[in-house]
Scaffold this motif. Structure first.
Motif, PDB file in Angstrom:
ATOM      1  N   ALA A   1      33.777  48.743  49.362  1.00  0.00           N
ATOM      2  CA  ALA A   1      33.057  47.724  50.128  1.00  0.00           C
ATOM      3  C   ALA A   1      32.759  48.207  51.539  1.00  0.00           C
ATOM      4  CB  ALA A   1      33.870  46.428  50.170  1.00  0.00           C
ATOM      5  N   GLY A   2      33.712  48.908  52.152  1.00  0.00           N
ATOM      6  CA  GLY A   2      33.470  49.452  53.487  1.00  0.00           C
ATOM      7  C   GLY A   2      32.427  50.540  53.480  1.00  0.00           C
ATOM      8  N   ALA A   3      32.394  51.326  52.406  1.00  0.00           N
ATOM      9  CA  ALA A   3      31.448  52.438  52.329  1.00  0.00           C
ATOM     10  C   ALA A   3      30.016  51.973  52.109  1.00  0.00           C
ATOM     11  CB  ALA A   3      31.865  53.397  51.215  1.00  0.00           C
ATOM     12  N   VAL A   4      29.846  50.906  51.308  1.00  0.00           N
ATOM     13  CA  VAL A   4      28.484  50.471  50.949  1.00  0.00           C
ATOM     14  C   VAL A   4      28.059  49.204  51.678  1.00  0.00           C
ATOM     15  CG1 VAL A   4      28.833  51.500  48.681  1.00  0.00           C
ATOM     16  CG2 VAL A   4      29.167  49.041  48.948  1.00  0.00           C
ATOM     17  N   ARG A   5      28.951  48.662  52.515  1.00  0.00           N
ATOM     18  CA  ARG A   5      28.664  47.433  53.256  1.00  0.00           C
ATOM     19  C   ARG A   5      28.383  46.258  52.327  1.00  0.00           C
ATOM     20  NH1 ARG A   5      24.825  49.462  58.310  1.00  0.00           N
ATOM     21  NH2 ARG A   5      26.450  50.619  59.397  1.00  0.00           N
ATOM     22  N   ALA A   6      29.274  46.072  51.374  1.00  0.00           N
ATOM     23  CA  ALA A   6      29.128  44.964  50.428  1.00  0.00           C
ATOM     24  C   ALA A   6      29.433  43.638  51.106  1.00  0.00           C
ATOM     25  CB  ALA A   6      30.077  45.171  49.248  1.00  0.00           C
ATOM     26  N   ARG A   7      28.911  42.564  50.536  1.00  0.00           N
ATOM     27  CA  ARG A   7      29.177  41.234  51.063  1.00  0.00           C
ATOM     28  C   ARG A   7      30.590  40.804  50.700  1.00  0.00           C
ATOM     29  NH1 ARG A   7      24.530  40.002  48.227  1.00  0.00           N
ATOM     30  NH2 ARG A   7      25.659  38.388  47.070  1.00  0.00           N
ATOM     31  N   ARG A   8      31.151  39.933  51.533  1.00  0.00           N
ATOM     32  CA  ARG A   8      32.511  39.457  51.275  1.00  0.00           C
ATOM     33  C   ARG A   8      32.600  38.734  49.939  1.00  0.00           C
ATOM     34  NH1 ARG A   8      34.951  37.112  56.994  1.00  0.00           N
ATOM     35  NH2 ARG A   8      34.939  39.101  58.120  1.00  0.00           N
ATOM     36  N   GLU A   9      31.546  38.013  49.580  1.00  0.00           N
ATOM     37  CA  GLU A   9      31.543  37.301  48.308  1.00  0.00           C
ATOM     38  C   GLU A   9      31.654  38.270  47.140  1.00  0.00           C
ATOM     39  OE1 GLU A   9      29.668  34.781  51.375  1.00  0.00           O
ATOM     40  OE2 GLU A   9      29.368  36.837  50.691  1.00  0.00           O
ATOM     41  N   GLN A  10      30.991  39.422  47.256  1.00  0.00           N
ATOM     42  CA  GLN A  10      31.058  40.416  46.191  1.00  0.00           C
ATOM     43  C   GLN A  10      32.468  40.997  46.081  1.00  0.00           C
ATOM     44  OE1 GLN A  10      27.855  42.927  47.679  1.00  0.00           O
ATOM     45  NE2 GLN A  10      26.500  42.262  46.035  1.00  0.00           N
ATOM     46  N   LEU A  11      33.108  41.213  47.225  1.00  0.00           N
ATOM     47  CA  LEU A  11      34.474  41.722  47.213  1.00  0.00           C
ATOM     48  C   LEU A  11      35.433  40.698  46.619  1.00  0.00           C
ATOM     49  CD1 LEU A  11      36.616  43.791  47.905  1.00  0.00           C
ATOM     50  CD2 LEU A  11      36.647  42.895  50.237  1.00  0.00           C
ATOM     51  N   ALA A  12      35.286  39.440  47.007  1.00  0.00           N
ATOM     52  CA  ALA A  12      36.154  38.381  46.475  1.00  0.00           C
ATOM     53  C   ALA A  12      35.968  38.251  44.973  1.00  0.00           C
ATOM     54  CB  ALA A  12      35.850  37.059  47.173  1.00  0.00           C
ATOM     55  N   TYR A  13      34.735  38.347  44.506  1.00  0.00           N
ATOM     56  CA  TYR A  13      34.442  38.256  43.074  1.00  0.00           C
ATOM     57  C   TYR A  13      35.120  39.397  42.325  1.00  0.00           C
ATOM     58  CZ  TYR A  13      31.581  37.342  38.917  1.00  0.00           C
ATOM     59  OH  TYR A  13      31.164  37.048  37.649  1.00  0.00           O
ATOM     60  N   THR A  14      34.975  40.609  42.840  1.00  0.00           N
ATOM     61  CA  THR A  14      35.576  41.775  42.189  1.00  0.00           C
ATOM     62  C   THR A  14      37.093  41.684  42.175  1.00  0.00           C
ATOM     63  OG1 THR A  14      33.708  43.149  42.924  1.00  0.00           O
ATOM     64  CG2 THR A  14      35.707  44.291  42.221  1.00  0.00           C
ATOM     65  N   ALA A  15      37.683  41.267  43.303  1.00  0.00           N
ATOM     66  CA  ALA A  15      39.142  41.130  43.376  1.00  0.00           C
ATOM     67  C   ALA A  15      39.653  40.116  42.363  1.00  0.00           C
ATOM     68  CB  ALA A  15      39.553  40.714  44.792  1.00  0.00           C
ATOM     69  N   SER A  16      38.915  39.033  42.188  1.00  0.00           N
ATOM     70  CA  SER A  16      39.312  38.008  41.220  1.00  0.00           C
ATOM     71  C   SER A  16      39.289  38.566  39.802  1.00  0.00           C
ATOM     72  CB  SER A  16      38.388  36.792  41.330  1.00  0.00           C
ATOM     73  OG  SER A  16      38.447  36.237  42.628  1.00  0.00           O
ATOM     74  N   LEU A  17      38.260  39.348  39.479  1.00  0.00           N
ATOM     75  CA  LEU A  17      38.174  39.955  38.147  1.00  0.00           C
ATOM     76  C   LEU A  17      39.344  40.909  37.901  1.00  0.00           C
ATOM     77  CD1 LEU A  17      34.352  40.760  37.766  1.00  0.00           C
ATOM     78  CD2 LEU A  17      35.663  38.988  36.590  1.00  0.00           C
ATOM     79  N   VAL A  18      39.703  41.686  38.922  1.00  0.00           N
ATOM     80  CA  VAL A  18      40.821  42.627  38.788  1.00  0.00           C
ATOM     81  C   VAL A  18      42.098  41.878  38.421  1.00  0.00           C
ATOM     82  CG1 VAL A  18      42.349  44.191  40.047  1.00  0.00           C
ATOM     83  CG2 VAL A  18      39.870  44.390  40.307  1.00  0.00           C
ATOM     84  N   ILE A  19      42.376  40.801  39.139  1.00  0.00           N
ATOM     85  CA  ILE A  19      43.607  40.035  38.887  1.00  0.00           C
ATOM     86  C   ILE A  19      43.580  39.395  37.509  1.00  0.00           C
ATOM     87  CG2 ILE A  19      45.005  38.094  39.669  1.00  0.00           C
ATOM     88  CD1 ILE A  19      45.095  40.553  41.479  1.00  0.00           C
ATOM     89  N   VAL A  20      42.442  38.800  37.140  1.00  0.00           N
ATOM     90  CA  VAL A  20      42.324  38.114  35.855  1.00  0.00           C
ATOM     91  C   VAL A  20      42.567  39.079  34.696  1.00  0.00           C
ATOM     92  CG1 VAL A  20      40.670  37.014  34.300  1.00  0.00           C
ATOM     93  CG2 VAL A  20      40.828  36.260  36.664  1.00  0.00           C
ATOM     94  N   PHE A  21      42.067  40.305  34.795  1.00  0.00           N
ATOM     95  CA  PHE A  21      42.239  41.264  33.711  1.00  0.00           C
ATOM     96  C   PHE A  21      43.593  41.959  33.768  1.00  0.00           C
ATOM     97  CE2 PHE A  21      37.780  40.593  33.193  1.00  0.00           C
ATOM     98  CZ  PHE A  21      37.473  40.990  31.902  1.00  0.00           C
ATOM     99  N   ALA A  22      44.188  42.082  34.952  1.00  0.00           N
ATOM    100  CA  ALA A  22      45.454  42.805  35.081  1.00  0.00           C
ATOM    101  C   ALA A  22      46.623  42.028  34.493  1.00  0.00           C
ATOM    102  CB  ALA A  22      45.728  43.127  36.548  1.00  0.00           C
ATOM    103  N   ILE A  23      46.623  40.716  34.650  1.00  0.00           N
ATOM    104  CA  ILE A  23      47.772  39.919  34.212  1.00  0.00           C
ATOM    105  C   ILE A  23      48.032  40.055  32.710  1.00  0.00           C
ATOM    106  CG2 ILE A  23      48.698  37.582  34.013  1.00  0.00           C
ATOM    107  CD1 ILE A  23      47.347  36.932  36.654  1.00  0.00           C
ATOM    108  N   PRO A  24      47.042  39.795  31.839  1.00  0.00           N
ATOM    109  CA  PRO A  24      47.337  39.964  30.407  1.00  0.00           C
ATOM    110  C   PRO A  24      47.636  41.409  30.015  1.00  0.00           C
ATOM    111  CG  PRO A  24      44.992  39.516  30.752  1.00  0.00           C
ATOM    112  CD  PRO A  24      45.681  39.281  32.054  1.00  0.00           C
ATOM    113  N   SER A  25      47.100  42.375  30.771  1.00  0.00           N
ATOM    114  CA  SER A  25      47.347  43.784  30.450  1.00  0.00           C
ATOM    115  C   SER A  25      48.824  44.132  30.553  1.00  0.00           C
ATOM    116  CB  SER A  25      46.540  44.692  31.390  1.00  0.00           C
ATOM    117  OG  SER A  25      45.159  44.497  31.227  1.00  0.00           O
TER     118      SER A  25
END
Length: 388
Positions: free
Chosen positions: A182-206
């Motif tokens: 996100a720092g390298a490509v200047r992504a929006r905070r919403e995009q970072l929050a969305y990605t972080a949420s997906l990481v957590i959602v998929f990590a828990i059942p794994s």
């Protein structure tokens, strides 16, 4: 701050000079109000972080001996922090104060500080002990999964910045890599929050699915550990899943994940250069020089590497006695990351979900399956006869 009136008057040629600033009312109440609300926001963030840490430590005791015992022990602070952040988000939004206290939601500062401190837990000598198979798997896996995710996200028509975040998160180390991207490509905070949420959602059942699959497939512990370390996107979840399989699996899973984490800086450099010199150039921007690439590069990655080098050197000098100091650094890192996850929850906007739609979820899920298959093949070949 941007968007605020400066409070100073201006003059034009032929008019009287501006009134000295001492004679102009500065409306200190407005500035004071901003800092008061920011202080309130900081209290909210700290309180939710403390509650997250409290729940992480106490919930396993509360459900000890019940069917939820294993699940509670596997759930780490990112889950509690994001959930409490989302709950706090709903409350302050209903109270109508969310925008007033938003200046305290310093996600970027908290997580970059946490990631610099994370470097202290990456001992270069540990990586060297498994240099051959661990580095080979990390390089091959990150390359294959990153470019597959990037390609697939492009086929789904996702924005290049979101493509970079998703590809980095799946292929390297979840939220940490997404932050670097996100720092390298200047992504929006919403995009970072969305990605972080997906990481957590998929990590828990794994945490539970991968050890079960490893047993079902009859994988040796060393192969299972390498498979887990190359797939699950958070270090805490990797540790939990590896521990379920066994001590040897846990050690190898940790080495593999640490090796992938160490390559985060390489990907950040590549993304910075690619977006600065190619993507934005195609969008009509003027050709930037190397100075612009350096300005855009997320500097905290250098702190991450420096912390790893310093910690490795320190432990080499003082030996086992230095682990207590590293433990304090790791605990401080955990607190900063908790603050970051709470802030992600507080900053999250439902509108971002509606805007992104189902396509990022489909990309992330498909990339996760691809990661599972490629990592299984690599782990089976590279770690078949490996031992710690």
């Amino acid at each position: 701050m941007a968007g605020e009136v400066s409070g100073q008057s201006t003059s034009t040629p032929g008019t009287e000079p501006s009134v000295p600033s001492a004679a102009v009312p500065q409306r200190p109440d407005r500035t004071d109000a901003f800092w008061r609300w920011t202080a309130v926001g900081l209290v909210v963030v700290l309180a939710l972080a403390a509650l997250s840490r409290f729940l992480e430590q106490r919930v396993p005791d509360w459900v000890d001996g019940t069917v939820l015992e294993g699940f509670a022990k596997a759930v780490e602070y990112p889950v509690y922090a994001i959930l409490l952040g989302l709950l706090g988000n709903a409350v302050v939004t209903l109270l109508g104060v969310r925008e007033r206290i938003a200046a305290a939601f310093r996600t970027e500062f908290f997580i970059k500080t946490g990631l610099v401190l994370l470097g202290a837990s990456i001992n270069l000598s540990v990586i060297a002990s498994a240099a051959g198979p661990a580095i080979a798997q990390a390089l091959l896996l990150i390359t294959a999964v990153f470019f597959f995710t990037w390609w697939l996200a492009g086929r789904f028509g996702l924005d290049d910045k979101l493509r970079a975040l998703l590809a980095s998160a799946v292929s390297i180390c979840g939220v940490s890599a997404a932050i670097a991207a996100a720092g390298a490509v200047r992504a929006r905070r919403e995009q970072l929050a969305y990605t972080a949420s997906l990481v957590i959602v998929f990590a828990i059942p794994s945490i539970f699915v991968l050890p079960w699959l490893a047993g079902l497939l009859g994988l040796p512990d060393e192969v299972a550990g390498a498979w887990i370390g190359g797939n699950i996107d958070t270090t805490a979840a990797v540790s939990a899943a590896g521990a379920i399989v066994g001590e040897e699996a846990l050690q190898i899973a940790t080495i593999v994940k640490v090796t992938q984490n160490a390559l985060m800086g390489v990907v950040a450099v590549a993304l910075t250069a690619y977006f600065t010199l190619h993507v934005e150039r195609q969008a009509g921007a003027t050709r930037p020089g190397l100075g612009e690439v350096w300005r855009r590069f997320p500097k905290f990655v250098l702190g991450f590497v420096a912390a790893s080098v310093i910690a490795t050197w320190y432990l080499d000098i003082v030996g086992g006695d230095g682990r207590a100091v590293i433990g304090v650094v790791n605990d401080l890192r955990t607190w900063f990351l908790i603050l970051a996850f709470v802030s992600i929850g507080l900053e999250f906007r439902v509108a971002a979900l509606r805007e992104a739609g189902w396509r990022p979820i489909a990309v992330f899920a498909s990339a996760t399956v691809f990661n599972l298959l490629v990592a299984l093949g690599l782990a089976s070949v590279l770690f078949r006869n490996f031992s710690v």
